[in-house]
Design a protein around this motif. Sequence first.
Motif, short mmCIF file in Angstrom:
data_model
loop_
_atom_site.label_atom_id
_atom_site.label_comp_id
_atom_site.label_asym_id
_atom_site.label_seq_id
_atom_site.Cartn_x
_atom_site.Cartn_y
_atom_site.Cartn_z
N UNK A 1 0.70 -8.46 4.32
CA UNK A 1 -0.67 -8.29 3.79
C UNK A 1 -1.24 -9.62 3.32
N UNK A 2 -0.43 -10.42 2.65
CA UNK A 2 -0.87 -11.74 2.18
C UNK A 2 -1.20 -12.67 3.33
N UNK A 3 -0.35 -12.65 4.38
CA UNK A 3 -0.62 -13.48 5.55
C UNK A 3 -1.89 -13.04 6.27
N UNK B 1 8.50 -2.71 0.84
CA UNK B 1 7.35 -3.13 0.02
C UNK B 1 7.16 -4.65 0.06
N UNK B 2 8.25 -5.36 -0.03
CA UNK B 2 8.20 -6.82 0.01
C UNK B 2 7.66 -7.29 1.35
N UNK B 3 8.12 -6.68 2.44
CA UNK B 3 7.65 -7.04 3.77
C UNK B 3 6.16 -6.69 3.92
N UNK B 4 5.76 -5.54 3.42
CA UNK B 4 4.35 -5.13 3.50
C UNK B 4 3.47 -6.10 2.69
N UNK B 5 3.94 -6.50 1.52
CA UNK B 5 3.20 -7.44 0.68
C UNK B 5 3.08 -8.80 1.36
#
Length: 82
Positions: free
Chosen positions: A10-12, A3-7
């Motif tokens: 997604x932000x980048x 989830x942290x990696x996906x977030x």
Amino acid sequence: MKRLLALLLGGLGLRALLRRHRPASLGPSPADDLRAKLDETRVEEPVPAPEPEPEPEPVPEAGERRADVHARARAAMDELKD
């Protein structure tokens, strides 16, 4: 962790998308151009000279005013008697 990696990704991605779609600078504003044209066309009108104020009539002294008031009052009483 996923989830942290996906977030983070997604932000980048969102940041890159916003940078790409940012409007380009248009240069000087059209409003600034119009204001400049208005300033060029304005003609300053001459300011008229103020007219001099008339001199006030001299004010009689208190004794003269009192005598005038009494004289008018006597004349009005005489008119009423007749």
